[in-house]
Every structure is written in C-alpha cells, then in structure tokens.
Design a protein around this motif. Structure first.
Motif, PDB file in Angstrom:
ATOM      1  N   ARG A  13       0.843  -1.205   0.000  1.00  0.00           N
ATOM      2  CA  ARG A  13       0.000   0.000   0.000  1.00  0.00           C
ATOM      3  C   ARG A  13       0.878   1.256   0.000  1.00  0.00           C
ATOM      4  NH1 ARG A  13      -0.709   4.619   2.621  1.00  0.00           N
ATOM      5  NH2 ARG A  13      -0.600   3.598   4.648  1.00  0.00           N
ATOM      6  N   ASP A  14       1.555   1.558   1.113  1.00  0.00           N
ATOM      7  CA  ASP A  14       2.404   2.763   1.123  1.00  0.00           C
ATOM      8  C   ASP A  14       3.578   2.551   0.163  1.00  0.00           C
ATOM      9  OD1 ASP A  14       3.139   5.333   1.967  1.00  0.00           O
ATOM     10  OD2 ASP A  14       2.657   4.890   4.047  1.00  0.00           O
ATOM     11  N   GLU A 141      -3.740  10.579  10.973  1.00  0.00           N
ATOM     12  CA  GLU A 141      -2.733  11.000   9.994  1.00  0.00           C
ATOM     13  C   GLU A 141      -2.082  12.312  10.451  1.00  0.00           C
ATOM     14  OE1 GLU A 141      -4.181  12.192   6.177  1.00  0.00           O
ATOM     15  OE2 GLU A 141      -2.290  11.745   5.178  1.00  0.00           O
ATOM     16  N   PRO A 169       0.846   8.070  13.112  1.00  0.00           N
ATOM     17  CA  PRO A 169       1.884   8.206  12.089  1.00  0.00           C
ATOM     18  C   PRO A 169       2.699   9.488  12.225  1.00  0.00           C
ATOM     19  CG  PRO A 169      -0.331   7.979  11.119  1.00  0.00           C
ATOM     20  CD  PRO A 169      -0.495   8.335  12.562  1.00  0.00           C
ATOM     21  N   THR A 171       3.637  11.183   9.600  1.00  0.00           N
ATOM     22  CA  THR A 171       3.330  11.162   8.167  1.00  0.00           C
ATOM     23  C   THR A 171       4.378  11.868   7.320  1.00  0.00           C
ATOM     24  OG1 THR A 171       1.009  11.054   8.724  1.00  0.00           O
ATOM     25  CG2 THR A 171       1.522  11.812   6.500  1.00  0.00           C
ATOM     26  N   HIS A 202       3.777   4.590  12.624  1.00  0.00           N
ATOM     27  CA  HIS A 202       3.972   4.496  11.165  1.00  0.00           C
ATOM     28  C   HIS A 202       4.878   5.673  10.813  1.00  0.00           C
ATOM     29  CE1 HIS A 202       2.073   4.092   6.984  1.00  0.00           C
ATOM     30  NE2 HIS A 202       2.667   5.265   6.906  1.00  0.00           N
ATOM     31  N   HIS A 204       7.706   7.829   8.552  1.00  0.00           N
ATOM     32  CA  HIS A 204       8.285   8.104   7.229  1.00  0.00           C
ATOM     33  C   HIS A 204       9.722   8.603   7.400  1.00  0.00           C
ATOM     34  CE1 HIS A 204       5.249   7.210   4.203  1.00  0.00           C
ATOM     35  NE2 HIS A 204       4.398   7.317   5.220  1.00  0.00           N
TER      36      HIS A 204
END
Ligand code: KIV
Ligand code: ZN
Length: 511
Positions: A13-14, A141, A169, A171, A202, A204
């Motif tokens: 997905r990501d 998010e 996340p 994000t 989550h 990044h």
C-alpha cells in the motif's frame, strides 16, 4: 519477559505509492504470499477504493493468503469503508484501516474543516467500519504534528467507537527519536483506554529517522510498527521492516522485544520486492544491500577470516543469504535443478519449471557455474513473466571506438522471425532502435539501470528500464551474462507489457 511487537507490512500500500511501482493483481499476490512466509502479522494489501484493480487485488489476497491479518485502507468516509470491507471480508482475519488527518494543518487546509467536525467524522467512520468488521484500526494521519490534547481526545473517542488498533503516524517524517518516543509514552499515560487496544506507529523517512523513530516508539510502549520491505514508500520511504526486525533481534538485551518474523526469508523477500517493483536496492542498504556483508579492506578481510564476529554483527545465513557450496553447470539435468530449487524453497509447477530449466541451460551455456543467486534471479524472472508477444531470438552487435554501433535484432512473433538492423549512439541504443523498428512502436527511455546480480566475472547482469510509450510508462527487466542482451531483454519486457496492456500491466499513467 519479552514483549511481542506486531509487524504491519504496508509494502503493498504505502510502498506501492512509489511512482512507477504500481503492481497488478498477480504481482501483489506473489508478494503477499512471500510476506506470509516471512510471517508478518498484518499485510496491508492496498487502498481498495483507489481503483477497481486494487479492490480486485486486495480481494484476491484476502481469499488466497493465509496466516496474517489482511488490512485494506479507507478514508473516513462510508464509500471507502464499504469498498475496503468488500476487499477484505473474505480474509481469515480481516481488518479495515481508517485514517483521517488530525493535525490543524490537515484539518484546515486539506479537509477544510475544524477539529470538532474531524472528531465526529473519525468516530462515525470507526463506528461504521466496526459494524462491518471486528478489527478496525484508526490512524491519526500527521499524528506527530497534531495538538497533543486533541490527539488524545480523538484516540480516546475512536477507541470508544470500537477501534482495536490506534496508529500514530509521523506522516511527514518530521519527528526526532527522543520526541517521538516521548509522544508515545505520553499518549499511553494520558489515554486510559489505551491499554485495551494496540498502539501502533507508522514512520516516514524524510529525515532518515524512520527506523530510529520506530525503535524509540517501541522502547516507549508501541505494540505495532508499520513498515515496508527495503523501506520503500511515499517520498523518502517508510521505516524498513528488515532494519527494525534486525535491530530488535541483534540488540535484544536493550529492548526485550521480539517479532514473529522468520528472518531467513528477509533476503528473498527483499529481492522479490525489488525485482517485481523495479526498485533497485542501494548496495550499502543496511541488512539487505549487496555490500552489507562484503568486506573490502584487507584488515577487515583478515579479521573476518580469523573470526567473522570481528566485523560482522549479524550472520548472513540468518537473513537467508546462504553461501551454497554446490553449484550447477550446463551438464546438470532436470533432476539436479529440481533438487536445488527445492533446497532453495521453490516448488514450481511443471510449466514454469520448464521455462526455468530452458533459461538455466541458456545461462549455464555462457556462465560456467550457476549459484543460488543466479537461480533465484532466473526463477523470479520466469515466475513473474508477462505474456511474450515478441520473444528474443537473436542479437548481433558491431561496436568499437571508431565506428557507429550497429545492432541486428531478431524477434519471434507467432512463430515468425523478424530481423532488422539499426544504428545508435551506443550498442544498447542500437539494440533498442532495432526493437523499435521491428515492433513499429517507438518509446522514450526514461530510466535505465544495469547491475551485476551475482558474483564474479561471469556475473549475471540485470537491466531495469522504464520506457514511455504514448502517455504510459512501462517497466521492464532482463538478465543475461551479456549486459547488452540483458538490456535488450529488459527493453523487450517493457514492450511486451505494452502489448499485454489490458490496463493491468500499466505501470504509471501520466495525467
Ligand atoms: O503516512 C501516513 O500517515 C499514512 C496513513 C494512511 C497511515 O500512510
Ligand atoms: Zn504513510
């Protein structure tokens, strides 16, 4: 006593949000089956409302992949949730993953709304998802940039609405390890109902801190980490699964936390994802890069020969990078090949096996010994093959420092041979021009990458290309001990995707 950390894999997905990495159903299924072998806890199969193809792919994963929870992503709106449920409902253990921006910048600029409306939307969405599915995850998010009081309120409210996993996340990859760890600890302290559910993160990698932030979160009470194979993902990517797993394993004494991941499947999974998504792994990538276990300085080599622990903190075999001593040659028959393949964990149906055998003989004729990595490459290519409208039949190149390179290319289509010759700026360009002349289709080469995938002077070369034909970019991959032939095969592979294009093989549409 050690804690179990749940590994939520979002490669499909990501990871799939990487430009040019769009997968079709067959490719997603293949990766999902491998993720199940890797024994991740959750596979996020996709974002089903993003396209009918993705819905279909996630549904196929739900039907066929056993073991992990299968999750489908949805915005906090009924239509998305309905489609996500449609995609995962047949899974052994389905999960709907609902997300909504919770930072002021997301709420005001993206949603054009306010905190109270966002809160209501989140609660309604989770309640609705929960009316369909027993397991609902809610993601705040841009959680790391969300006002802390509001973050705690929305978490509390969505747990009340039935979420069993709360994901926070980072994000935009802005957080620092100490502050992200602190955030996780403060959430645990401030939200009493947090103990009833799993707390997930989550991260990044915009500042290169995704793994460090995930580990800091684990130290401070996170139960689940969301990550991807090879760290691929939106922009600079996501936290890399293999790095998180190996940090926890190698430094167990520090974190007292384990995962269920079968680390011996890591290398194979990394290679498969790189190949199918056409995203090369940088050589110095931690854990799975081609240099991760190679020692070049004389002092290091000497140390490793005396005792590997002098310069190695992990054992390559724990990642599935076995140094096989048995090698196959062109004289090895089908039985030997089958035996070796089964040792490497492949069980192929007879049609694929025949293709692998033919390719093996072809490569073995030119390269004396075929090792485990050669075989793995051959199998991966044959398994993920597109229908061959055109087959490579022959290639002749004339090239030198004082001449214009000339290529003569012969392709087979429906049993007929077609030969044409072309010149080019270099031998590879000449071959590509020859393919274009025969197929009558001209493309624009957007990306070209060539590397040795096995060791030694007779190494198998692997070429990856991205070719724009019309408005669409097609990717192609080809291998051969001859690098020009590998390039030609890659180019033809992209063209065959173009010919097979029922939409499913489209890699990237330019809008
Ligand atoms: O980065 C992010 O916030 C996401 C969410 C959808 C979980 O990918
Ligand atoms: Zn993300």
């Amino acid at each position: 006593m050690s804690r179990k950390i749940h590994i939520f894999d979002t490669t499909l997905r990501d990871g799939e949000q990487v430009p040019g990495a769009k997968l079709n159903k067959r490719q997603k299924l293949e990766i999902a089956q491998q993720l199940a072998k890797l024994n991740v806890d959750v596979i996020e199969g996709g974002f089903p409302c993003s396209s009918p193809g993705d819905l279909d792919a996630v549904r196929a994963i739900s039907r066929q992949v056993k073991g992990p929870v299968i999750a489908g992503l949805a915005r906090a709106v009924k239509e998305d949730i309905d489609i996500a449920w449609e995609a995962v409902r047949e899974a052994e253990r389905p999960r709907i993953h609902v997300f909504l921006g919770s930072s002021d910048i997301h709420i005001q600029k993206k949603l054009r709304s306010n905190r109270e409306n966002a809160m209501e939307m989140a609660v309604e969405a989770v309640k609705y998802a929960r009316s369909l599915c027993d397991e609902v995850e809610f993601s705040t998010e841009d959680g790391s940039r969300t006002d802390f009081q509001f973050l705690c309120r929305i978490i509390e409210a969505t747990i009340g609405a039935g979420a069993s996993v709360i994901n926070v996340p980072d994000t935009v990859g802005y957080a620092l390890p100490e502050e992200f760890g602190d955030l996780i600890q403060r959430i645990r302290e401030a939200v009493p109902s947090m103990d009833r559910v799993l707390l997930s993160v989550h991260c990044h990698n915009d500042l290169g801190l995704a793994v460090a932030n995930s580990i800091a979160a684990i130290r401070n009470g996170a139960d689940q980490v969301e990550c991807t194979i090879n760290g691929i993902g939106e922009r600079a990517g996501n936290a890399s699964l293999e790095e998180i797993v190996m940090v926890l394993r190698t430094r167990f004494a520090n974190y007292q936390a384990t995962t269920a991941v079968k680390t011996e499947e890591i290398y194979r999974t990394s290679r498969m994802v790189s190949r199918i998504m056409n995203i090369p792994v940088q050589p110095n990538k931690a854990i799975v890069g081609s240099n991760a276990f190679s020692h070049s300085s004389g002092i290091h080599q000497d140390g490793v020969l005396k005792d590997r622990a002098t310069y190695e903190i992990m054992r390559p075999e724990d990642l599935g990078m076995k140094q096989h001593t048995i090698v196959l040659t062109a004289r090895s028959g089908r039985a030997a090949l089958k035996h070796r393949l089964s040792e490497l964990g492949f069980s192929l149906d007879s049609e694929v096996f025949e293709r692998v055998y033919n390719r093996f003989i072809d490569v073995a004729d030119r390269k004396k010994e075929i090792g485990a990595q050669d075989l793995q490459t051959i199998v991966e290519i044959e398994v993920s093959k597109v229908p061959e409208t055109y087959k490579m039949h022959g290639l002749q190149i004339m090239s030198g420092s004082k001449m214009v390179p000339l290529a003569s290319v012969t392709l087979e289509r429906d049993g007929q041979l077609h030969t044409d010759a072309a010149t080019g700026n270099g031998p590879v360009d000449a071959v590509f021009n020859g393919i274009e002349r025969i197929t009558g289709v001209s493309g624009r080469l957007c990306d070209y990458d060539l590397k040795a995938v096995t060791m030694g002077r007779g190494a198998l070369g692997e070429a990856m290309v991205r070719v724009q034909i019309g408005d669409t970019i097609y990717s192609g991959i080809g291998t051969s001990p001859d690098v020009i032939e590998a390039s030609a095969r890659a180019y033809l592979n992209a063209y065959n995707r173009y010919f097979a294009n029922g939409g499913a093989e489209v890699i990237q549409s330019k809008s």
